[in-house]
Scaffold this motif. Structure first.
Motif, PDB file in Angstrom:
ATOM      1  N   ALA A 258      -9.755  -1.348  -2.225  1.00 36.79           N
ATOM      2  CA  ALA A 258      -8.560  -0.508  -2.062  1.00 36.79           C
ATOM      3  C   ALA A 258      -7.816  -0.427  -3.387  1.00 36.79           C
ATOM      4  O   ALA A 258      -7.779  -1.390  -4.158  1.00 36.79           O
ATOM      5  N   THR A 259      -7.219   0.733  -3.646  1.00 36.16           N
ATOM      6  CA  THR A 259      -6.571   0.966  -4.946  1.00 36.16           C
ATOM      7  C   THR A 259      -5.056   1.058  -4.875  1.00 36.16           C
ATOM      8  O   THR A 259      -4.382   0.926  -5.892  1.00 36.16           O
ATOM      9  N   MET A 260      -4.509   1.309  -3.671  1.00 34.05           N
ATOM     10  CA  MET A 260      -3.073   1.527  -3.523  1.00 34.05           C
ATOM     11  C   MET A 260      -2.551   0.746  -2.331  1.00 34.05           C
ATOM     12  O   MET A 260      -3.251   0.582  -1.330  1.00 34.05           O
ATOM     13  N   LEU A 261      -1.316   0.287  -2.444  1.00 34.96           N
ATOM     14  CA  LEU A 261      -0.634  -0.397  -1.347  1.00 34.96           C
ATOM     15  C   LEU A 261       0.714   0.262  -1.133  1.00 34.96           C
ATOM     16  O   LEU A 261       1.482   0.426  -2.074  1.00 34.96           O
ATOM     17  N   PHE A 262       0.987   0.652   0.122  1.00 30.27           N
ATOM     18  CA  PHE A 262       2.308   1.155   0.501  1.00 30.27           C
ATOM     19  C   PHE A 262       2.979   0.108   1.374  1.00 30.27           C
ATOM     20  O   PHE A 262       2.354  -0.445   2.285  1.00 30.27           O
ATOM     21  N   GLY A 263       4.262  -0.132   1.117  1.00 32.81           N
ATOM     22  CA  GLY A 263       4.991  -1.094   1.930  1.00 32.81           C
ATOM     23  C   GLY A 263       6.480  -0.838   1.880  1.00 32.81           C
ATOM     24  O   GLY A 263       6.961   0.039   1.145  1.00 32.81           O
ATOM     25  N   VAL A 264       7.207  -1.591   2.672  1.00 36.29           N
ATOM     26  CA  VAL A 264       8.666  -1.556   2.675  1.00 36.29           C
ATOM     27  C   VAL A 264       9.164  -2.868   2.069  1.00 36.29           C
ATOM     28  O   VAL A 264       8.387  -3.821   1.904  1.00 36.29           O
ATOM     29  N   PRO A 265      10.450  -2.951   1.696  1.00 31.84           N
ATOM     30  CA  PRO A 265      10.942  -4.158   1.020  1.00 31.84           C
ATOM     31  C   PRO A 265      10.676  -5.458   1.760  1.00 31.84           C
ATOM     32  O   PRO A 265      10.379  -6.479   1.124  1.00 31.84           O
ATOM     33  N   THR A 266      10.756  -5.459   3.088  1.00 31.85           N
ATOM     34  CA  THR A 266      10.475  -6.687   3.830  1.00 31.85           C
ATOM     35  C   THR A 266       9.060  -7.180   3.538  1.00 31.85           C
ATOM     36  O   THR A 266       8.823  -8.387   3.383  1.00 31.85           O
ATOM     37  N   MET A 267       8.101  -6.269   3.467  1.00 36.18           N
ATOM     38  CA  MET A 267       6.718  -6.646   3.183  1.00 36.18           C
ATOM     39  C   MET A 267       6.579  -7.192   1.770  1.00 36.18           C
ATOM     40  O   MET A 267       5.922  -8.223   1.542  1.00 36.18           O
ATOM     41  N   TYR A 268       7.200  -6.517   0.808  1.00 34.50           N
ATOM     42  CA  TYR A 268       7.092  -7.001  -0.574  1.00 34.50           C
ATOM     43  C   TYR A 268       7.852  -8.318  -0.762  1.00 34.50           C
ATOM     44  O   TYR A 268       7.463  -9.150  -1.599  1.00 34.50           O
ATOM     45  N   HIS A 269       8.909  -8.521   0.005  1.00 34.89           N
ATOM     46  CA  HIS A 269       9.593  -9.815  -0.051  1.00 34.89           C
ATOM     47  C   HIS A 269       8.663 -10.931   0.422  1.00 34.89           C
ATOM     48  O   HIS A 269       8.604 -12.007  -0.192  1.00 34.89           O
ATOM     49  N   ARG A 270       7.925 -10.669   1.499  1.00 34.77           N
ATOM     50  CA  ARG A 270       6.975 -11.666   1.986  1.00 34.77           C
ATOM     51  C   ARG A 270       5.860 -11.912   0.977  1.00 34.77           C
ATOM     52  O   ARG A 270       5.405 -13.041   0.798  1.00 34.77           O
ATOM     53  N   ILE A 271       5.443 -10.857   0.320  1.00 37.37           N
ATOM     54  CA  ILE A 271       4.444 -11.003  -0.732  1.00 37.37           C
ATOM     55  C   ILE A 271       4.996 -11.870  -1.863  1.00 37.37           C
ATOM     56  O   ILE A 271       4.321 -12.788  -2.354  1.00 37.37           O
ATOM     57  N   ALA A 272       6.235 -11.585  -2.296  1.00 40.19           N
ATOM     58  CA  ALA A 272       6.841 -12.360  -3.383  1.00 40.19           C
ATOM     59  C   ALA A 272       6.964 -13.836  -3.012  1.00 40.19           C
ATOM     60  O   ALA A 272       6.740 -14.720  -3.846  1.00 40.19           O
ATOM     61  N   GLU A 273       7.303 -14.101  -1.748  1.00 38.88           N
ATOM     62  CA  GLU A 273       7.425 -15.488  -1.286  1.00 38.88           C
ATOM     63  C   GLU A 273       6.074 -16.199  -1.279  1.00 38.88           C
ATOM     64  O   GLU A 273       5.989 -17.397  -1.546  1.00 38.88           O
ATOM     65  N   ALA A 274       5.007 -15.445  -0.952  1.00 41.85           N
ATOM     66  CA  ALA A 274       3.685 -16.062  -0.814  1.00 41.85           C
ATOM     67  C   ALA A 274       2.966 -16.243  -2.148  1.00 41.85           C
ATOM     68  O   ALA A 274       2.079 -17.107  -2.273  1.00 41.85           O
ATOM     69  N   LEU A 275       3.307 -15.465  -3.150  1.00 44.96           N
ATOM     70  CA  LEU A 275       2.552 -15.441  -4.396  1.00 44.96           C
ATOM     71  C   LEU A 275       2.415 -16.793  -5.096  1.00 44.96           C
ATOM     72  O   LEU A 275       1.326 -17.127  -5.593  1.00 44.96           O
ATOM     73  N   PRO A 276       3.472 -17.620  -5.170  1.00 45.84           N
ATOM     74  CA  PRO A 276       3.315 -18.880  -5.912  1.00 45.84           C
ATOM     75  C   PRO A 276       2.188 -19.775  -5.398  1.00 45.84           C
ATOM     76  O   PRO A 276       1.582 -20.514  -6.175  1.00 45.84           O
ATOM     77  N   GLY A 277       1.885 -19.703  -4.104  1.00 44.06           N
ATOM     78  CA  GLY A 277       0.841 -20.559  -3.553  1.00 44.06           C
ATOM     79  C   GLY A 277      -0.427 -19.835  -3.184  1.00 44.06           C
ATOM     80  O   GLY A 277      -1.281 -20.390  -2.470  1.00 44.06           O
ATOM     81  N   ASP A 278      -0.587 -18.583  -3.632  1.00 39.15           N
ATOM     82  CA  ASP A 278      -1.738 -17.794  -3.210  1.00 39.15           C
ATOM     83  C   ASP A 278      -2.331 -17.038  -4.398  1.00 39.15           C
ATOM     84  O   ASP A 278      -2.066 -15.853  -4.599  1.00 39.15           O
ATOM     85  N   PRO A 279      -3.181 -17.689  -5.191  1.00 36.41           N
ATOM     86  CA  PRO A 279      -3.762 -17.018  -6.366  1.00 36.41           C
ATOM     87  C   PRO A 279      -4.642 -15.827  -6.013  1.00 36.41           C
ATOM     88  O   PRO A 279      -4.755 -14.887  -6.797  1.00 36.41           O
ATOM     89  N   GLU A 280      -5.268 -15.834  -4.830  1.00 33.49           N
ATOM     90  CA  GLU A 280      -6.097 -14.691  -4.434  1.00 33.49           C
ATOM     91  C   GLU A 280      -5.245 -13.453  -4.181  1.00 33.49           C
ATOM     92  O   GLU A 280      -5.658 -12.333  -4.494  1.00 33.49           O
ATOM     93  N   LEU A 281      -4.067 -13.645  -3.621  1.00 36.34           N
ATOM     94  CA  LEU A 281      -3.150 -12.532  -3.430  1.00 36.34           C
ATOM     95  C   LEU A 281      -2.704 -11.971  -4.774  1.00 36.34           C
ATOM     96  O   LEU A 281      -2.656 -10.750  -4.969  1.00 36.34           O
ATOM     97  N   ALA A 282      -2.383 -12.860  -5.715  1.00 39.99           N
ATOM     98  CA  ALA A 282      -1.983 -12.421  -7.054  1.00 39.99           C
ATOM     99  C   ALA A 282      -3.102 -11.628  -7.722  1.00 39.99           C
ATOM    100  O   ALA A 282      -2.859 -10.576  -8.336  1.00 39.99           O
ATOM    101  N   LYS A 283      -4.320 -12.081  -7.566  1.00 41.91           N
ATOM    102  CA  LYS A 283      -5.468 -11.385  -8.145  1.00 41.91           C
ATOM    103  C   LYS A 283      -5.633 -10.002  -7.510  1.00 41.91           C
ATOM    104  O   LYS A 283      -5.902  -9.013  -8.200  1.00 41.91           O
ATOM    105  N   ALA A 284      -5.471  -9.934  -6.195  1.00 42.45           N
ATOM    106  CA  ALA A 284      -5.631  -8.662  -5.495  1.00 42.45           C
ATOM    107  C   ALA A 284      -4.592  -7.648  -5.953  1.00 42.45           C
ATOM    108  O   ALA A 284      -4.914  -6.480  -6.222  1.00 42.45           O
TER     109      ALA A 284
END
Length: 482
Positions: free
Chosen positions: A220-246
């Motif tokens: 997948a090349t694009m991600l659409f989301g709302v701020p609540t979703m990106y907030h959850r992503i920001a919270e998860a990133l420090p402990g999830d290197p695969e998410l950061a890579k994606a």
């Protein structure tokens, strides 16, 4: 044949168009299923769609549009009273639903057609005109019963083609999102957008960082989301290197439907090296502005007007602001082919929404930077605070509060003050409820970052901020409970 979806006519029949979980349809299969449904809808005017996050909803809307009818997406979480109002107001000929879906009593009077993604039928001739209704999407009803915004076919094509220009969106793009399908973000941008481009959409069913990681790492090349979703992503990133890579490998990360706090922008950029871009739109206008893929991804702004969209800021008396100074606050008014045509059965509301020369009054307040970038500071009704002779946007204060390490969530409103006219009230969800930051600490924090007159005079603590299905903070609920 379809002018909305040319790929259904001459696109690669084996390319995957839609994927919901483990189920998918190629363009050839979608053309057959939507064509068969369109034949069943011949002669229909308005068609209700029970908009669950399933493959059948995408087929239902596509088939409805191919038939030249207007789709009325229904939120499956709406209560009986709201659904009864929408059905009475829009008077659909029937309701489309996935087989086995349980429909509420409010829809009992409508003929039901189960959507089958399997049948095959020819594509109908495209008899609908650009000005004919494509969708009737109901607003959230914050100031009364929901109003049905009638969105013409030209608005769909204008918005999606303008976004294709701004985002360099092509048939090679694969979009992933987990948004609901009863509003313009999830349905128009998230489903009809890829179909118009001839690309693919992968719907997660339910948003989760695991699904985002899986799909972005699988092409997948694009991600659409709302701020609540990106907030959850920001919270998860420090402990999830695969998410950061994606996320680092995505071509475009887009947030919309509400402002993404600058704090979350910065956390995501620091972890991935990629900037989330924002766009600005409404049910009545579809998309108005966006940060461009080839432009500067500037946190806290919604970019520049899209091709074909005229945008101006006006004073309270309607006088247009003529200089872009990054400070002067005005109401956004827009004009262009992306606009709705009317509120269904509400000529009074339609007339009030437009100026005499055809500009739509958005009710959103903003400033413009010298280079034309638009920065929204809040809603006129709830986010413009007049304090001590200043016009202050709640959004910039919220961003400043979120930069404080002791603040998890923040909202800002105004309330009457005998001396100032209005005083600034901060509603805070502390990061540590046992040790929240003091009122004085937060006031000083805002004063240092912005200006002394923008500091909150009152701070109220909450366990959680009230939000709607799209993650927008419901400020009217805050004020009502004060």
């Amino acid at each position: 044949m379809s002018s909305l979806f040319p790929a259904l006519v001459d696109g690669p029949v084996d390319r995957v168009a839609l994927r919901f979980g483990e189920r998918s349809l190629t363009y050839g299969e979608l053309a057959g299923a939507a064509g068969a449904l369109a034949a069943r809808l011949a002669g229909a005017g308005r068609v209700a769609v029970w908009a669950t996050p399933e493959l059948e909803t995408a087929v239902a809307v596509t088939g409805t549009l191919l038939a030249g009818a207007a789709a009325v997406p229904l939120n499956p979480k709406s209560g009986d009273k709201e659904l009864a109002h929408i059905v009475s107001d829009s008077a659909p000929d029937l309701v489309l639903a996935a087989p086995g879906a349980r429909l509420p009593a409010a829809l009992a009077g409508l003929a039901r057609v189960d959507v089958d993604a399997g049948p095959r039928g020819p594509l109908p001739e495209d008899a609908a005109g650009d000005g004919d209704p494509a969708l009737v999407v109901y607003t959230s009803g914050t100031t009364g019963p929901p109003k049905g915004a009638v969105i013409p076919r030209r608005a769909l094509t204008a918005t999606l083609d303008a976004l294709a220009d701004a985002w360099r969106w092509t048939e090679r793009d694969v979009l992933v999102h987990g948004l609901p399908l009863f509003h313009v973000h999830g349905l128009v941008l998230g489903v009809l957008g890829p179909l118009r481009r001839g690309g693919s959409v992968r719907h997660l069913g339910r948003f989760g960082t695991e699904g985002v990681t899986r799909e972005l790492n699988a092409g997948a090349t694009m991600l659409f989301g709302v701020p609540t979703m990106y907030h959850r992503i920001a919270e998860a990133l420090p402990g999830d290197p695969e998410l950061a890579k994606a996320l680092a490998g995505a071509r475009l990360l887009v947030s919309g439907s509400a402002a993404l706090p600058v704090h979350d922008h910065e956390r995501i950029a620091a972890a991935t090296g990629r900037r989330v871009i924002e766009r600005y739109g409404m049910t009545e206008t579809l998309m108005n502005t966006s940060v461009r893929a080839d432009g500067e991804p500037r946190a806290g702004t919604v970019g520049v007007p899209l091709p074909g969209v005229e945008l101006r800021l006006v004073e309270e008396d309607g006088t247009p602001l003529t200089e872009f100074d990054g400070e002067s606050v005005g109401e956004i008014q827009v004009r262009g082919p992306n606009l709705f045509t009317e509120y269904l059965n509400r000529p009074d509301a339609t007339a009030a929404a437009f100026t005499a020369d055809g500009w739509f009054r958005t009710g959103d307040m903003a400033v413009r930077e010298p280079d034309g970038y638009v920065r929204i500071v809040g809603r006129k009704a709830t986010d413009l605070i007049k304090s001590g002779g200043y016009k202050i946007g709640a959004g910039e204060i919220e961003n400043a509060l979120l930069e404080h390490p002791g603040v998890r969530e923040a909202a800002v409103t105004g309330e009457p003050d005998a001396d100032l006219g209005e005083r600034i009230v901060a509603w805070i969800v502390p990061a540590d409820p046992q040790a929240p930051p003091s009122d004085a600490e937060l006031a000083d924090h805002v004063a240092r970052r912005l200006a002394p007159h923008k500091r909150p005079r009152v701070v109220r603590h909450l366990d959680v901020l009230p939000r709607n299905d799209m993650g927008k903070i419901m400020k009217r609920a805050l004020v009502a409970d004060a």
